[in-house]
Enzyme design. Structure first.
Site, short mmCIF file in Angstrom:
data_model
loop_
_atom_site.label_atom_id
_atom_site.label_comp_id
_atom_site.label_asym_id
_atom_site.label_seq_id
_atom_site.Cartn_x
_atom_site.Cartn_y
_atom_site.Cartn_z
N SER A 123 -39.37 -8.09 43.91
CA SER A 123 -39.02 -6.69 43.39
C SER A 123 -38.02 -5.88 43.91
O SER A 123 -37.58 -4.99 43.60
CB SER A 123 -40.24 -6.11 42.89
OG SER A 123 -40.71 -6.56 41.86
N LYS A 137 -34.91 -5.15 42.54
CA LYS A 137 -34.36 -3.91 41.47
C LYS A 137 -33.78 -2.91 42.02
O LYS A 137 -33.23 -2.18 41.39
CB LYS A 137 -35.96 -3.40 40.96
CG LYS A 137 -36.72 -4.22 40.19
CD LYS A 137 -37.93 -3.64 39.81
CE LYS A 137 -38.88 -4.61 38.82
NZ LYS A 137 -39.50 -5.65 39.60
N SER A 178 -42.30 -0.71 39.42
CA SER A 178 -41.69 -1.92 39.68
C SER A 178 -41.75 -2.80 38.28
O SER A 178 -42.28 -3.84 38.18
CB SER A 178 -42.46 -2.94 40.56
OG SER A 178 -41.58 -3.94 41.07
#
Length: 482
Positions: A58, A61, A305
Site C-alpha cells: 500500500s 498509494k 489505506s
C-alpha cells in the site's frame, strides 16, 4: 572524528555497518531495503539495497495520491447523474428510458440512490414508462488488477473497482452462536441486502481445528451468491464478516428496483445494465450527486489505506488522461506520465494498480525516495503530508507496534504498506535534529521463521517490530557530522 578526507571512505563504511548491524533483529531470510536522507540538507544518512525492486503493497498509494493531486486537482469530485430528455416529462410520468450514469464514485451509497430518486419524484416523475439504464461504461477491463490473490477477492478490502459502486461494493454480516454448546454457527446478513449467502460452518475446539486442518472459507458464484464453509472456534461475540460484492451491476440493479418500489415510483420496464460508451446526447441532467472533494478522499485513502478509493482514482486518471474509458492499463500509463512531467521518472518500476494489492507491482526504495522528496519539497502546494498516518495518533500508525515508543509518538509520519510477508513504510521522522525522509521496504518477512542457524547471530526475539523500533530510534537520534 571522521573529518579527514583520507579516512572519509572508511568512516562512511563504518556508519553503513552500524545500520546493517540492525538486520539481525529481523527473522532469518527477511529481505530489506532502506534509504534515509536529511530532508533539508539532502545528505544521505543510510542506504541498503535501495535499487532493488520489491513488492510495495500500500505504499503504492503515495504514487496514486501524488499523481491525483497533480492531475485531478484538490477540487475534483466524482459526479453521478440521472439523465433523460426533459420533453418526456408529462403528466406525472416520464415517457422513455432514464439513464443512471455511474463514474466510479467510491463513496456512493444506497442512501444516495434513494435521495436521487426522491429528487426525481420531486420533478413530478411518479411513473417511468420505459427502462432505467445503469450505465457502467466509465470504466472497462478487469474489476481487479493483474496479480491479486484469488482467495482474497471475496472480502471487502479487495472489493471490485467498477464504475458502479454502491455501499463500497461490500456487504456486512456475522457468524454467531445462539448457545455456547452449538455445533453449528448461525449466519446473519441484513434482509435488505440483495445477496444470497448460505453457511455450513462447524464450531470446533482448538485441538479439533488443528487436527482437521480446517479454517473458515468462502466460495463465490455468479450473481452474488456465496457459501461459507469450514470451521470456527467458540466465541462469545459474533464474528464480523465482510463480503465483497463481486457482481456490482446485479447488486445495483436490485437496489435501484427496491428503492423505486419503496418510493412509489412505478416502472413499466426493467432496471437494466447499459455498457454503451457515453457520447453526445440529447439528454439533460435531471438529478446529480457529487462525492466529497479529492482532498477528503485522499485523507481517507492514505490514513486508512483505502484500496477502493485508490483503484478508482487510478482508473479515473487513465480515462481522463487518454480521453477514453478508464482501466488499470491506461491508469498505469497515466500515472507514470503525470509523474514524469514533474521530473519523477519511475524507470523500471512495474505498476499494476493504484492500491498496491497486486503482487505484480515492483518499486525500489530509491524511486520511492524521489517521490517522497518531491512531496516534501512541494508540501505547500500538494498538502499530502497531512494525509499520512501519525505514530500513536491516527490512521494505520495509531497502534503500530514498531513506532509506539513514547518518544516516537507523533514523530513518525508515514504511509504503511502491508501484505502477507510485506511490511513497508515511507515518510518523515520529525527527529530532534531536523526532519529525516525515509523509505523502509521489508519483503519475505515470516514471523514464524526461526532465528536459529542463521549465518549471523540473531536476536532470540527477532521480529519486525524489534527491527522497526531500533531503526526509527536510530533515525530520531541521528545527528549529522556537519
Amino acid at each position: 572524528m571522521c573529518g579527514l578526507l583520507v579516512i572519509s571512505f572508511l568512516c562512511s563504511n563504518a556508519v553503513a555497518k552500524q545500520w546493517e548491524e540492525l538486520q539481525p533483529l529481523l527473522p532469518k531470510g527477511t529481505q530489506v531495503s532502506y534509504l534515509v536522507v536529511d530532508a533539508k540538507q539532502k545528505d544521505l544518512i543510510a542506504n541498503y539495497q535501495e535499487e532493488t525492486l520489491r513488492t510495495p503493497a500500500s505504499v503504492q498509494k503515495l504514487l496514486t495520491a501524488t499523481a491525483a493531486k497533480l492531475y485531478l486537482g484538490k477540487n475534483y469530485r466524482y459526479q453521478t447523474t440521472i439523465e433523460g430528455n426533459r420533453r418526456f416529462i408529462k403528466k406525472g410520468g416520464f415517457s422513455g428510458d432514464l439513464s443512471f450514469y455511474f463514474t466510479g464514485d467510491p463513496t456512493f451509497t444506497r442512501k444516495n440512490i434513494r435521495e436521487m430518486l426522491q429528487s426525481l419524484k420531486h420533478l413530478g416523475i411518479r411513473k417511468i414508462q420505459g427502462n432505467v439504464l445503469l450505465n457502467n461504461s466509465h470504466f472497462n477491463g478487469y474489476q481487479w488488477s493483474d496479480g491479486q490473490a484469488w482467495n482474497d477477492l471475496g472480502v471487502c478490502y479487495t472489493a471490485p473497482s467498477n464504475a458502479i459502486v454502491v455501499n463500497r461494493n461490500c456487504v456486512l454480516g456475522n457468524l454467531s452462536l445462539a448457545n455456547k454448546d452449538d455445533k453449528q454457527a448461525t449466519l446473519f446478513i441484513p434482509q435488505y441486502e440483495p445477496v444470497d449467502i448460505t453457511s455450513q460452518v462447524a464450531v470446533v475446539s482448538k485441538e479439533q481445528k488443528e487436527k482437521q486442518f480446517c479454517a473458515l472459507e468462502v466460495t463465490r458464484n455468479s450473481h452474488n451468491t456465496y457459501h461459507l464453509l469450514g470451521c470456527m472456534l467458540p466465541r462469545k461475540r459474533p464474528l464480523p464478516l465482510a463480503f465483497a460484492v463481486n457482481d456490482p451491476e446485479t447488486y445495483a440493479q436490485q437496489i435501484v428496483a427496491d428503492e423505486l418500489k419503496n418510493l412509489g415510483i412505478k416502472l413499466t420496464g426493467k432496471v437494466l445494465v447499459d455498457n454503451k460508451v457515453r457520447g453526445k446526447s440529447y439528454q439533460s441532467v435531471l438529478v446529480s450527486h457529487q462525492s466529497p472533494e479529492l482532498d477528503e478522499l485522499l485523507n481517507v485513502m492514505m490514513k486508512e489505506s483505502d484500496n477502493l478509493i485508490a483503484d478508482s482514482l487510478f482508473k479515473t486518471m487513465g480515462g481522463r488522461y487518454f480521453k477514453q474509458q478508464g482501466n488499470f492499463r491506461n491508469g498505469t500509463k497515466a500515472v507514470k506520465a503525470i509523474l514524469k512531467a514533474k521530473g519523477l521518472d519511475l524507470e523500471n518500476a512495474y505498476i499494476a494498480d493504484g492500491s498496491g494489492l497486486s503482487r505484480h507491482n515492483l518499486m525500489s526504495a530509491e524511486l520511492f525516495m524521489s517521490v517522497m522528496q518531491f512531496v516534501y519539497a512541494h508540501d505547500k502546494q500538494l498538502r499530502l503530508l497531512d494525509t499520512f498516518s501519525i505514530s500513536g495518533v491516527d490512521g494505520t500508525l495509531k497502534y503500530h507496534k514498531g513506532v509506539n515508543a513514547k518518544k516516537l509518538k507523533g514523530k513518525v509520519i508515514a504511509k504503511t504498506g502491508s501484505l502477507k510477508g510485506v511490511a513497508n513504510l515511507v515518510g518523515v521522522v520529525k527527529s530532534r535534529y531536523g526532519d529525516k525522509l525515509f523509505v523502509l521496504m521489508i519483503n519475505g518477512y515470516n514471523k514464524q521463521n526461526s532465528s536459529i542457524d542463521a549465518d549471523i547471530p540473531r536476536d532470540p526475539e527477532a521480529s519486525l517490530y524489534l527491527f522497526e523500533k531500533a531503526f526509527f530510534n536510530k533515525i530520531y537520534n541521528f545527528k549529522s557530522k556537519g
